[in-house]
Design a protein around this motif. Structure first.
Motif, PDB file in Angstrom:
ATOM      1  N   LEU A 293      17.656  54.449  42.580  1.00  0.00           N
ATOM      2  CA  LEU A 293      18.531  53.275  42.695  1.00  0.00           C
ATOM      3  C   LEU A 293      19.932  53.680  43.138  1.00  0.00           C
ATOM      4  N   ASN A 294      20.409  54.814  42.644  1.00  0.00           N
ATOM      5  CA  ASN A 294      21.741  55.296  43.031  1.00  0.00           C
ATOM      6  C   ASN A 294      21.792  55.592  44.525  1.00  0.00           C
ATOM      7  N   CYS A 295      20.725  56.204  45.058  1.00  0.00           N
ATOM      8  CA  CYS A 295      20.683  56.507  46.498  1.00  0.00           C
ATOM      9  C   CYS A 295      20.670  55.222  47.324  1.00  0.00           C
ATOM     10  N   CYS A 296      19.893  54.243  46.893  1.00  0.00           N
ATOM     11  CA  CYS A 296      19.827  52.987  47.637  1.00  0.00           C
ATOM     12  C   CYS A 296      21.166  52.246  47.584  1.00  0.00           C
ATOM     13  N   ASN A 297      21.864  52.318  46.454  1.00  0.00           N
ATOM     14  CA  ASN A 297      23.177  51.678  46.356  1.00  0.00           C
ATOM     15  C   ASN A 297      24.182  52.327  47.299  1.00  0.00           C
ATOM     16  N   LEU A 298      24.094  53.666  47.444  1.00  0.00           N
ATOM     17  CA  LEU A 298      25.007  54.358  48.348  1.00  0.00           C
ATOM     18  C   LEU A 298      24.800  53.935  49.798  1.00  0.00           C
TER      19      LEU A 298
END
Length: 490
Positions: free
Chosen positions: A317-322
């Motif tokens: 999720l952190n990667c997709c938010n970035l």
């Protein structure tokens, strides 16, 4: 009269026993007759055909050789010794002598065939040899025999089946492989003297050339590898010339404009804009260098994987938010499907994030405006399966085979519309392999691409042997150290 002559040739020890005399007669008479006939015909053959070829000389020598065996039996009376020497003469030749019809039916084959093909001579007579010829090579084999029957000396290379004994004492039977042989053949007699061309006999010499064929194949593989390496180098230089020059030109150009701000009358807003462009170009340049260094470490085996427990859902999720802002700017719908109950996995969280970032960034880069990128994760057995799918431009089937090779990018260099070094998927492929996982790709032009990565939920790094020493050239070490210094100072 002939019988008296044969009796005169017999050794005294064989003259007084009828059975021994008959055996000596049966051995000497046909060999002496055949050899004398060949010897008498040889001057005529020379006058008609000229200097014999190497094959003709070998055949002539085999026809004349029995005179010596007859003389040996006549002088010593050792029938067993004469037979042994005759057998030794045939067995001592590593090449196989054959005589057959033009249609391939073998009439005679020398005993050396058994050592070459691992089968009794009796199994090779008739069409036994033809049945062992590789199916793809049978037309060439029959064509050579046909040409030889018409009076044209020729040679051909083909594969033939060889039986290899394995575990006969255990009743395991034989294993089979194919060897390469060269067959040189010519008519046994002038076509004009044969009853008809279709009945003309053909004599041939068979030689095992597997070692030479293996060497040729090894040379071809080495040549292909060298050509591939040369193409990779050319592609690397072409890609790097663009990826390095573009940010460097921006850094130099905008910094010169700031230096000349008095002459150009730049205001604070314009200076800030130029400084931001210089920073962006430097970050891009640093990312290129980082990719090259990471790929180099992975290829040399110096990339460290440090496993630890971490929640893959949070990292994903952190990667997709970035990357959500990048997707929004390109009018791309970024969809994330990760169940809440994904278990904690044991692996390198830094490497996992790099895998996810590269895959999602690639999918966004090669998807047209209005497209969709879907990121999903699920547990299948003992592995976490990550899928990144898009409905973008897709990849051609020929290029799909090479995706993941360092510096390779689908499509020709001059057709590319997107920046990049071609290292993203190479890094992903290497990181997945270091984690003991698998990466697969499905794609079709105009329909999109799906990349699937399967990683073990519990990864234990292999223990490297203590004797494993990696040698790095001093030049490469110096370049890497210098780049690392630049990174630290950035």
């Amino acid at each position: 009269m002939i019988r008296d002559g044969l009796d005169a040739l017999l050794h005294p020890s064989a003259r007084f026993d009828a059975l021994t005399r008959a055996r000596h007669h049966a051995f000497i008479a046909p060999r002496l007759l055949a050899s004398l006939t060949a010897l008498a015909a040889f001057p005529i053959y020379l006058a008609v055909r000229g200097v014999p070829t190497a094959l003709e000389a070998v055949i002539c020598g085999l026809l004349i050789a029995p005179i010596w065996l007859s003389w040996f039996l006549s002088r010593t009376g050792r029938y067993g010794g004469a037979e042994d020497r005759y057998r030794l003469l045939a067995m001592s030749m590593s090449d196989v002598i054959l005589c057959h019809h033009r249609n391939g039916a073998v009439q005679f084959i020398s005993p050396a065939a058994e050592a070459m093909l691992g089968a009794p001579v009796a199994q090779l007579l008739g069409h036994g040899l033809f049945d062992r010829v590789h199916v793809a090579d049978r037309p060439a084999y029959l064509t050579a025999l046909s040409e030889a029957a018409r009076g044209e000396a020729c040679s051909v290379e083909f594969r033939v089946r060889r039986d290899i004994a394995c575990g006969r004492e255990r009743g395991q039977g034989n294993s089979v492989d194919f060897i390469w042989v060269e067959m040189r053949c010519k008519p046994l007699e002038p076509v004009a003297e044969a009853a008809s061309p279709s009945q003309a006999g053909v004599v041939a010499v068979l030689r095992d050339v597997s070692e030479r064929k293996n060497q040729e194949q090894a040379l071809d593989l080495a040549r292909n590898a060298a050509e591939k390496a040369d193409a990779s180098r050319t592609r690397f230089l072409a890609t790097m010339s663009h990826e390095l020059r573009t940010p460097l030109n921006a850094i130099i150009g905008f910094s010169e404009m700031i230096i000349q701000e008095d002459a150009l009358m730049l205001d604070a807003a314009r200076r800030k804009e130029y400084a931001q462009l210089i920073n962006d170009s430097g970050q891009h340049l640093l990312s290129v260098v980082n990719g090259i260094l990471d790929m180099s470490k992975m290829e040399s085996g110096n990339f460290d994987i440090t496993p630890e427990p971490f929640p893959p859902r949070d990292a994903l999720l952190n990667c997709c938010n970035l990357l959500a802002l990048k997707a929004r700017d390109n009018a791309i719908d970024l969809v994330t499907r990760t169940p809440d109950n994904l278990p904690v996995m044991n692996g390198d969280p830094r490497a996992f994030r790099q895998i996810a970032l590269n895959l999602v960034s690639n999918a966004i880069k090669f998807t047209e405006r209005g497209g969709t990128v879907t990121v999903s994760a699920a547990v299948e057995g003992s592995r976490l399966v990550l899928r990144v799918a898009d409905n973008g431009v897709g990849i051609a089937a020929d290029d799909l085979k090479r995706i993941g090779d360092p510096f390779f990018q689908a499509g020709k260099t001059y057709e590319r519309r997107h920046e990049g070094t071609g290292l993203g998927l190479s890094i992903v492929k290497s990181l997945v392999a270091l984690h003991g996982g698998e990466m697969t790709m499905r794609s079709r032009i105009g329909e999109g691409t799906t990349v699937t990565v399967a990683l073990p939920l519990t990864f234990t790094p292999p223990v490297a042997p203590s004797s494993n020493v990696t040698t790095v050239s001093p030049l490469r070490t110096a370049i890497s150290d210098r780049i690392l210094q630049v990174k630290r100072s950035a």
